[in-house]
Design a protein around this motif. Structure first.
Motif, mmCIF file in Angstrom:
data_model
loop_
_atom_site.group_PDB
_atom_site.id
_atom_site.type_symbol
_atom_site.label_atom_id
_atom_site.label_comp_id
_atom_site.label_asym_id
_atom_site.label_seq_id
_atom_site.Cartn_x
_atom_site.Cartn_y
_atom_site.Cartn_z
ATOM 1 N N VAL A 220 18.331 54.083 103.323
ATOM 2 C CA VAL A 220 19.222 53.845 101.793
ATOM 3 C C VAL A 220 18.578 55.469 101.124
ATOM 4 C CG1 VAL A 220 17.904 51.940 100.457
ATOM 5 C CG2 VAL A 220 20.043 52.737 99.803
ATOM 6 N N LYS A 221 17.078 55.141 101.524
ATOM 7 C CA LYS A 221 16.566 56.064 100.872
ATOM 8 C C LYS A 221 17.087 57.943 100.843
ATOM 9 C CE LYS A 221 12.128 53.823 100.543
ATOM 10 N NZ LYS A 221 10.816 53.147 100.841
ATOM 11 N N ASP A 222 17.123 57.515 102.010
ATOM 12 C CA ASP A 222 18.061 59.138 102.682
ATOM 13 C C ASP A 222 19.523 59.614 101.754
ATOM 14 O OD1 ASP A 222 16.109 59.780 104.448
ATOM 15 O OD2 ASP A 222 17.143 58.378 105.883
ATOM 16 N N VAL A 223 19.898 57.624 101.633
ATOM 17 C CA VAL A 223 21.503 58.129 100.705
ATOM 18 C C VAL A 223 21.009 58.515 99.801
ATOM 19 C CG1 VAL A 223 23.310 56.785 100.500
ATOM 20 C CG2 VAL A 223 21.888 56.417 102.515
ATOM 21 N N ILE A 224 20.180 58.012 98.982
ATOM 22 C CA ILE A 224 19.974 58.269 97.131
ATOM 23 C C ILE A 224 18.873 59.785 97.247
ATOM 24 C CG2 ILE A 224 19.658 56.288 96.743
ATOM 25 C CD1 ILE A 224 16.842 56.465 96.460
ATOM 26 N N ASN A 225 18.876 60.597 98.617
ATOM 27 C CA ASN A 225 18.404 61.415 98.323
ATOM 28 C C ASN A 225 19.218 62.831 98.287
ATOM 29 O OD1 ASN A 225 15.576 60.932 98.533
ATOM 30 N ND2 ASN A 225 14.523 61.239 100.627
ATOM 31 N N VAL A 226 20.654 62.653 98.810
ATOM 32 C CA VAL A 226 21.415 63.274 99.516
ATOM 33 C C VAL A 226 22.218 63.205 97.413
ATOM 34 C CG1 VAL A 226 24.014 63.563 100.491
ATOM 35 C CG2 VAL A 226 22.250 63.068 101.729
ATOM 36 N N LEU A 227 22.242 62.340 97.421
ATOM 37 C CA LEU A 227 23.004 62.179 95.712
ATOM 38 C C LEU A 227 21.928 62.892 94.542
ATOM 39 C CD1 LEU A 227 24.060 57.815 96.173
ATOM 40 C CD2 LEU A 227 25.279 59.699 96.856
ATOM 41 N N TYR A 228 21.056 62.577 94.927
ATOM 42 C CA TYR A 228 20.246 63.296 93.329
ATOM 43 C C TYR A 228 20.168 65.029 94.079
ATOM 44 C CZ TYR A 228 15.588 64.546 91.101
ATOM 45 O OH TYR A 228 14.959 65.136 91.025
ATOM 46 N N PHE A 229 20.205 64.843 95.223
ATOM 47 C CA PHE A 229 20.172 66.820 95.870
ATOM 48 C C PHE A 229 21.806 67.004 94.857
ATOM 49 C CE2 PHE A 229 23.525 69.399 98.173
ATOM 50 C CZ PHE A 229 22.804 70.689 98.638
ATOM 51 N N PHE A 230 22.995 66.308 94.902
ATOM 52 C CA PHE A 230 24.458 66.579 94.657
ATOM 53 C C PHE A 230 24.205 66.756 92.822
ATOM 54 C CE2 PHE A 230 26.546 66.006 98.718
ATOM 55 C CZ PHE A 230 27.597 67.045 98.603
ATOM 56 N N MET A 231 23.113 66.149 92.530
ATOM 57 C CA MET A 231 23.612 66.276 91.047
ATOM 58 C C MET A 231 22.499 67.176 90.376
ATOM 59 S SD MET A 231 20.850 63.401 88.573
ATOM 60 C CE MET A 231 19.250 64.321 88.294
ATOM 61 N N HIS A 232 22.390 67.869 91.265
ATOM 62 C CA HIS A 232 21.319 69.234 90.669
ATOM 63 C C HIS A 232 22.406 70.650 90.912
ATOM 64 C CE1 HIS A 232 17.810 67.743 89.276
ATOM 65 N NE2 HIS A 232 17.962 67.300 90.059
ATOM 66 N N HIS A 233 22.720 70.515 92.837
ATOM 67 C CA HIS A 233 23.660 71.233 93.564
ATOM 68 C C HIS A 233 25.177 71.561 93.081
ATOM 69 C CE1 HIS A 233 24.464 73.645 96.896
ATOM 70 N NE2 HIS A 233 26.432 72.802 96.739
ATOM 71 N N ARG A 234 25.765 70.538 92.133
ATOM 72 C CA ARG A 234 26.672 70.607 91.574
ATOM 73 C C ARG A 234 27.761 72.381 92.016
ATOM 74 N NH1 ARG A 234 25.260 69.255 85.375
ATOM 75 N NH2 ARG A 234 23.288 67.534 86.094
ATOM 76 N N LYS A 235 28.275 72.315 93.058
ATOM 77 C CA LYS A 235 29.244 73.184 93.242
ATOM 78 C C LYS A 235 29.387 72.612 94.869
ATOM 79 C CE LYS A 235 25.232 75.848 94.862
ATOM 80 N NZ LYS A 235 24.376 77.546 94.896
ATOM 81 N N ASP A 236 30.674 73.717 95.620
ATOM 82 C CA ASP A 236 31.137 72.848 96.723
ATOM 83 C C ASP A 236 31.780 71.474 96.528
ATOM 84 O OD1 ASP A 236 29.941 74.931 98.296
ATOM 85 O OD2 ASP A 236 27.780 74.566 98.116
ATOM 86 N N SER A 237 32.380 71.494 95.855
ATOM 87 C CA SER A 237 33.201 69.961 95.935
ATOM 88 C C SER A 237 33.768 70.186 97.086
ATOM 89 C CB SER A 237 34.439 70.568 94.487
ATOM 90 O OG SER A 237 33.528 70.173 93.469
ATOM 91 N N GLY A 238 33.853 68.183 97.376
ATOM 92 C CA GLY A 238 34.879 68.270 98.246
ATOM 93 C C GLY A 238 34.224 66.939 98.469
ATOM 94 N N ILE A 239 34.796 66.140 99.448
ATOM 95 C CA ILE A 239 34.370 64.528 101.062
ATOM 96 C C ILE A 239 32.979 65.164 101.520
ATOM 97 C CG2 ILE A 239 35.458 62.728 102.100
ATOM 98 C CD1 ILE A 239 38.149 63.459 100.472
ATOM 99 N N TYR A 240 32.589 64.179 101.702
ATOM 100 C CA TYR A 240 31.106 64.399 102.887
ATOM 101 C C TYR A 240 31.274 63.956 103.194
ATOM 102 C CZ TYR A 240 30.445 69.445 100.893
ATOM 103 O OH TYR A 240 30.285 71.029 99.414
ATOM 104 N N ASN A 241 30.248 63.387 105.099
ATOM 105 C CA ASN A 241 30.138 62.249 104.900
ATOM 106 C C ASN A 241 28.498 61.942 104.865
ATOM 107 O OD1 ASN A 241 32.460 61.992 107.372
ATOM 108 N ND2 ASN A 241 30.836 63.024 108.654
ATOM 109 N N LEU A 242 28.423 60.851 105.174
ATOM 110 C CA LEU A 242 26.935 60.722 104.627
ATOM 111 C C LEU A 242 26.044 59.388 105.742
ATOM 112 C CD1 LEU A 242 25.139 59.756 101.417
ATOM 113 C CD2 LEU A 242 23.980 60.042 103.383
ATOM 114 N N GLY A 243 25.731 60.004 107.002
ATOM 115 C CA GLY A 243 25.314 59.359 108.048
ATOM 116 C C GLY A 243 23.683 59.745 107.997
ATOM 117 N N THR A 244 23.898 59.503 109.084
ATOM 118 C CA THR A 244 22.245 60.422 110.253
ATOM 119 C C THR A 244 23.134 60.994 110.946
ATOM 120 O OG1 THR A 244 21.703 59.202 111.923
ATOM 121 C CG2 THR A 244 20.883 58.484 109.708
ATOM 122 N N GLY A 245 24.069 61.787 111.421
ATOM 123 C CA GLY A 245 24.742 61.773 112.569
ATOM 124 C C GLY A 245 23.713 61.817 114.081
#
Length: 321
Positions: A220-245
């Motif tokens: 979950v700590k990685d998940v919230i880091n990605v969410l925080y990234f998008f709060m500042h990124h605010r571009k490249d709208s769309g649907i994204y996977n969120l796992g580790t790969g």
């Protein structure tokens, strides 16, 4: 103000702590706050408002001018839920209202989709928006999430920035209230504590040995880091996977839980419950190149790192994040 729906839940409450850690305190927590157990998830966290889920659309109409971002993470997440009317209300129609409010008031939006939309993975696990109509979720929950993704992409008007996050198997602190839907790590910890051993589900698929069913487990700590990234990124709208790969086995998961407790593994196997046996995912893995291509470069925890941190720093002490 930053809005977080589902704020008393697992991922959302961890996001609240992440925002606090980054210096954001003017947070609006939206949820049904009737569960005392879930409310423990945001005890000690700093925020400015609590808004009942049923009042939120009215609230945002009155307060949109002071709002800068919406994380819509609240949903009915039980994969064994078969009340279609409830899922339609909470996961589809309510999300449409949030979307339309973001359009009307010019607000950026990140919302929770799910890897449950991929079903058995017949079409693979690529976060390719062109394939949404071909996906075959295994349960009504996955269907509700896929319906909303499809609906969002068909809208003639969208928030100026939006992202739908297909969460894979998220684990970590603050999931204590989730019961049967909690991660296998939490169940393993509880079983070891009670009996000294862990019983995993047998494989009913000849392609997989017992315990070698594989999932993309993401901390979950990685998940919230990605969410925080998008709060500042605010571009490249769309649907994204969120796992580790990187898919790992349930046996790996349980073995590392024993290791984090400095115990020798004692693992046996029991039949998968019949109510989920025919709708059981034996393999999931999130291709992550779409997220990486837009500039996200934080490393993800390995399974070993994530399990060790979760067990030793949270489960053993009963701490919340």
């Amino acid at each position: 103000m930053i809005v977080i729906t589902g704020a008393a839940g697992f991922i959302s409450s961890c996001l609240v702590q992440k925002l606090n850690d980054e210096g954001f305190y003017d947070l609006v927590l939206v949820d049904d706050f009737s569960s005392a157990e879930q409310n423990k998830n945001f005890e000690g966290k700093r925020f400015s408002h609590q808004v009942d889920r049923k009042d939120f659309i009215q609230w945002i109409r009155a307060n949109h001018i002071h709002t800068q971002f919406i994380f819509h993470l609240g949903a009915r997440t039980d994969t064994t839920e078969f009340d279609y009317a409830l899922l339609n209300e909470l996961n589809l129609e309510y999300s449409k209202e949030v979307w339309n409010a973001c359009v009307e008031f010019g607000l950026p939006l990140v919302y929770a989709s799910s890897a449950a939309t991929y079903g058995l993975g017949e079409q693979g696990y690529e976060d390719d928006e062109r394939t949404l109509d071909t996906l075959k979720p295994l349960n009504p929950y996955g269907e509700s999430k896929n319906y909303f993704d499809i609906w969002a992409l068909k809208q003639p008007r969208a928030p100026y920035f939006w992202a739908g996050m297909k969460f894979f198997n998220v684990y970590g602190p603050n999931e204590y209230h989730k019961g049967r839907m909690a991660s296998v790590i939490l169940h393993t910890f509880n079983q070891i504590k009670a009996t000294g051993e862990m019983k995993l589900f047998q494989s009913h698929n000849p392609k997989f040995k017992d315990g070698e069913q594989m999932r993309d487990f993401v901390y979950v700590k990685d998940v919230i880091n990605v969410l925080y990234f998008f709060m500042h990124h605010r571009k490249d709208s769309g649907i994204y996977n969120l796992g580790t790969g990187k898919a790992r086995t349930f046996l790996d998961l349980a073995t590392n839980t024993f290791k984090a407790l400095n115990k020798e593994p004692e693992i046996s196997f029991i039949p998968t419950p019949e109510d989920i046996r025919d709708k059981y995912q034996y393999f999931t893995e999130a291709p992550m190149h779409k997220l990486l291509a837009i500039g996200y470069n934080n490393p993800f925890h390995t399974l070993e790192e994530g399990v060790s941190d979760y067990v030793q720093n949270y489960l053993v002490s009963g701490k919340y994040f």
